[in-house]
Design an enzyme around this catalytic site. Structure first.
Site, PDB file in Angstrom:
ATOM      1  N   ASP A  17       0.786  -0.999  -0.015  1.00 57.75           N
ATOM      2  CA  ASP A  17       0.010  -0.268   0.037  1.00 57.75           C
ATOM      3  C   ASP A  17       0.831   1.253  -0.151  1.00 57.75           C
ATOM      4  OD1 ASP A  17      -2.180  -1.658   0.267  1.00 57.75           O
ATOM      5  OD2 ASP A  17      -2.644  -1.145   2.389  1.00 57.75           O
ATOM      6  N   HIS A  18       1.964   1.269   0.713  1.00 55.93           N
ATOM      7  CA  HIS A  18       2.539   2.371   1.098  1.00 55.93           C
ATOM      8  C   HIS A  18       3.603   2.763  -0.142  1.00 55.93           C
ATOM      9  CE1 HIS A  18       0.259   3.104   4.432  1.00 55.93           C
ATOM     10  NE2 HIS A  18       0.454   2.081   5.059  1.00 55.93           N
ATOM     11  N   ARG A  26       2.686  12.702  -5.262  1.00 56.85           N
ATOM     12  CA  ARG A  26       2.856  13.558  -6.403  1.00 56.85           C
ATOM     13  C   ARG A  26       2.071  13.429  -7.572  1.00 56.85           C
ATOM     14  NH1 ARG A  26       7.983  16.048  -6.804  1.00 56.85           N
ATOM     15  NH2 ARG A  26       8.312  16.979  -4.572  1.00 56.85           N
ATOM     16  N   HIS A  51      -4.534  -3.010   0.007  1.00 55.81           N
ATOM     17  CA  HIS A  51      -5.848  -2.618   0.564  1.00 55.81           C
ATOM     18  C   HIS A  51      -6.412  -1.456  -0.501  1.00 55.81           C
ATOM     19  CE1 HIS A  51      -8.033  -0.929   4.555  1.00 55.81           C
ATOM     20  NE2 HIS A  51      -8.921  -1.201   3.360  1.00 55.81           N
ATOM     21  N   ARG A  53      -8.913   1.039  -0.528  1.00 56.40           N
ATOM     22  CA  ARG A  53      -9.894   1.870   0.536  1.00 56.40           C
ATOM     23  C   ARG A  53     -10.835   2.533  -0.328  1.00 56.40           C
ATOM     24  NH1 ARG A  53      -7.073   2.288   5.954  1.00 56.40           N
ATOM     25  NH2 ARG A  53      -9.076   3.607   6.335  1.00 56.40           N
ATOM     26  N   HIS A  58      -4.271   5.093  -1.296  1.00 59.60           N
ATOM     27  CA  HIS A  58      -3.026   4.609  -1.732  1.00 59.60           C
ATOM     28  C   HIS A  58      -3.266   3.638  -3.035  1.00 59.60           C
ATOM     29  CE1 HIS A  58      -4.254   1.740   1.366  1.00 59.60           C
ATOM     30  NE2 HIS A  58      -3.955   2.253   2.268  1.00 59.60           N
ATOM     31  N   GLU A  78      -7.434  -6.620   0.429  1.00 62.91           N
ATOM     32  CA  GLU A  78      -7.977  -6.149   1.561  1.00 62.91           C
ATOM     33  C   GLU A  78      -9.081  -5.328   1.425  1.00 62.91           C
ATOM     34  OE1 GLU A  78      -5.526  -4.446   4.537  1.00 62.91           O
ATOM     35  OE2 GLU A  78      -4.175  -6.091   4.821  1.00 62.91           O
ATOM     36  N   THR A 108      -4.628   4.684   9.582  1.00 60.16           N
ATOM     37  CA  THR A 108      -4.609   3.279   9.067  1.00 60.16           C
ATOM     38  C   THR A 108      -5.662   2.594  10.032  1.00 60.16           C
ATOM     39  OG1 THR A 108      -2.911   1.331   9.283  1.00 60.16           O
ATOM     40  CG2 THR A 108      -3.100   2.902  11.138  1.00 60.16           C
ATOM     41  N   THR A 109      -5.639   1.175   9.644  1.00 54.18           N
ATOM     42  CA  THR A 109      -6.796   0.478  10.172  1.00 54.18           C
ATOM     43  C   THR A 109      -6.614   0.081  11.556  1.00 54.18           C
ATOM     44  OG1 THR A 109      -6.578  -0.861   7.749  1.00 54.18           O
ATOM     45  CG2 THR A 109      -8.051  -1.964   9.887  1.00 54.18           C
ATOM     46  N   GLU A 159      -7.295 -13.020  10.756  1.00 51.85           N
ATOM     47  CA  GLU A 159      -5.964 -12.497  11.130  1.00 51.85           C
ATOM     48  C   GLU A 159      -6.256 -11.541  12.259  1.00 51.85           C
ATOM     49  OE1 GLU A 159      -3.999 -10.587   7.572  1.00 51.85           O
ATOM     50  OE2 GLU A 159      -3.104  -9.004   8.804  1.00 51.85           O
ATOM     51  N   GLY A 203       1.586  -3.381  11.982  1.00 54.84           N
ATOM     52  CA  GLY A 203       2.458  -2.494  13.002  1.00 54.84           C
ATOM     53  C   GLY A 203       3.814  -3.493  13.244  1.00 54.84           C
ATOM     54  N   GLY A 224       3.777  -4.519   5.932  1.00 55.44           N
ATOM     55  CA  GLY A 224       3.814  -3.344   4.923  1.00 55.44           C
ATOM     56  C   GLY A 224       4.800  -2.358   5.289  1.00 55.44           C
ATOM     57  N   HIS A 225       4.040  -1.302   6.373  1.00 50.49           N
ATOM     58  CA  HIS A 225       4.490  -0.091   6.723  1.00 50.49           C
ATOM     59  C   HIS A 225       6.178   0.005   6.919  1.00 50.49           C
ATOM     60  CE1 HIS A 225       4.931   3.749   8.862  1.00 50.49           C
ATOM     61  NE2 HIS A 225       4.440   4.279   7.664  1.00 50.49           N
TER      62      HIS A 225
HETATM   63  N1  PXP Z   1      -3.068  -6.554   7.848  1.00 49.96           N
HETATM   64  C1  PXP Z   1      -4.068  -6.139   7.963  1.00 49.96           C
HETATM   65  C2  PXP Z   1      -5.285  -6.620   7.684  1.00 49.96           C
HETATM   66  C3  PXP Z   1      -3.908  -4.727   7.508  1.00 49.96           C
HETATM   67  O1  PXP Z   1      -5.064  -3.888   7.290  1.00 49.96           O
HETATM   68  C4  PXP Z   1      -2.769  -4.102   7.325  1.00 49.96           C
HETATM   69  C5  PXP Z   1      -2.447  -2.479   7.175  1.00 49.96           C
HETATM   70  O2  PXP Z   1      -3.158  -2.401   5.963  1.00 49.96           O
HETATM   71  C6  PXP Z   1      -1.718  -5.083   7.555  1.00 49.96           C
HETATM   72  C7  PXP Z   1      -1.845  -6.250   7.941  1.00 49.96           C
HETATM   73  C8  PXP Z   1      -0.014  -4.427   7.551  1.00 49.96           C
HETATM   74  O3  PXP Z   1       0.195  -3.518   8.588  1.00 49.96           O
HETATM   75  P1  PXP Z   1       1.461  -2.631   8.466  1.00 49.96           P
HETATM   76  O4  PXP Z   1       1.496  -1.804   7.433  1.00 49.96           O
HETATM   77  O5  PXP Z   1       1.358  -1.951   9.783  1.00 49.96           O
HETATM   78  O6  PXP Z   1       2.452  -3.672   8.595  1.00 49.96           O
END
Ligand code: PXP
Length: 254
Positions: A17-18, A26, A51, A53, A58, A78, A108-109, A159, A203, A224-225
């Site tokens: 996503d990020h 941009r 994801h 949204r 994103h 997602e 974020t979620t 999850e 996280g 992800g992040h």
């Molecule tokens: N799992 C789910 C269901 C999420 O919504 C997210 C964030 O989009 C993640 C995992 C990944 O989280 P992070 O980007 O903080 O690693």
């Protein structure tokens, strides 16, 4: 009964996503999340998570279409439980769908899905996705009520939201961190005992991943992040490879 040995190989789903967040800062096409997905595959990811949204902040509809067209790894799509997202999922039929709560104002979620209160609607919502062959997963807090409800509505996977554990770790609230971790451990075992496949995410970092990877019932982590941030400093392949190494180390028999 909690498992004493890992129930199988722990898979890593890389959330891209990020990469799209940076691109969208941009406009234009750069950096391309699909390129990141291909590199993640080379680096040893077992799946790609994206994801879409409601506000498209994103990942875009076109990203999902391109991922479906070009990716050889399974896509974990997602999405919120809305008719619009259901129609998109049914059009693409990704390998997996993960239902997450979504609020426009959140960064974020923030929490898990309230399955127990929305049981009937969610059961109806996921049935066509399951019938279309998607593996349906529900993103929830480590709470027995939510796990039981996810089981009753016919989800194959839950999850577990690891955000509270990771935040407590980052902020040095160690007693809370340990209590959260214990809750995650117990609820992983409980969900598995009901026949659910257990995943976890949100996280996770190099510092927090091993405690969760060590739970024998957990079969997949979605991260992800932190990985996309770490890629700025060491590159995406080494960032993912180090995460994999830590996961495998935590999983290895003592
Ligand atoms: N799992 C789910 C269901 C999420 O919504 C997210 C964030 O989009 C993640 C995992 C990944 O989280 P992070 O980007 O903080 O690693």
């Amino acid at each position: 009964m909690p498992a004493t040995q890992p129930l199988g190989k722990l898979r890593l789903g890389v959330n891209i996503d990020h990469v799209a967040t940076v691109r969208n800062a941009r406009g234009g096409a750069y950096p391309d999340p699909i390129r990141a997905a291909r590199i993640a595959e080379e680096a040893g990811a077992d799946g790609i998570t994206a994801h879409l949204r409601e506000d498209r902040r994103h990942i875009s509809d076109d990203d999902i279409a391109r991922l479906m067209d070009t990716l050889s790894l399974p896509l974990n799509f997602e999405m919120a439980a809305t008719p619009e997202m259901q129609a998109i999922a049914l059009r693409h039929k990704p390998h997996a769908v993960c239902i997450v709560p979504e609020k426009r104002e959140e960064r974020t979620t923030e929490g898990g899905l309230e399955v127990a209160r929305e049981e009937n609607q969610l059961a109806h919502f996921i049935a066509p996705l399951r019938d279309a062959g998607c593996r349906v997963s529900i993103f929830i807090a480590a709470d027995s009520r939510q796990i039981e409800a996810a089981h009753r509505i016919g989800a194959a996977v839950i999850e577990l939201h690891t955000g509270a554990y990771c935040d407590a770790h980052a902020e040095g609230r160690l007693e809370e961190r340990d209590a959260e971790l214990e809750r995650l451990r117990e609820m992983s075992a409980y969900a598995h005992s009901l026949g659910l496949e257990v995943h976890a995410g949100h996280g996770l970092t190099y510092d927090t991943v091993q405690s969760v990877a060590a739970f024998p019932e957990v079969m997949e982590l979605n991260i992800g992040h932190f990985l996309i941030g770490e890629a700025i400093f060491r590159g995406l392949v080494p960032a993912i490879a180090e995460m994999r190494r830590l996961m495998e180390e935590a999983r290895a028999p003592a």
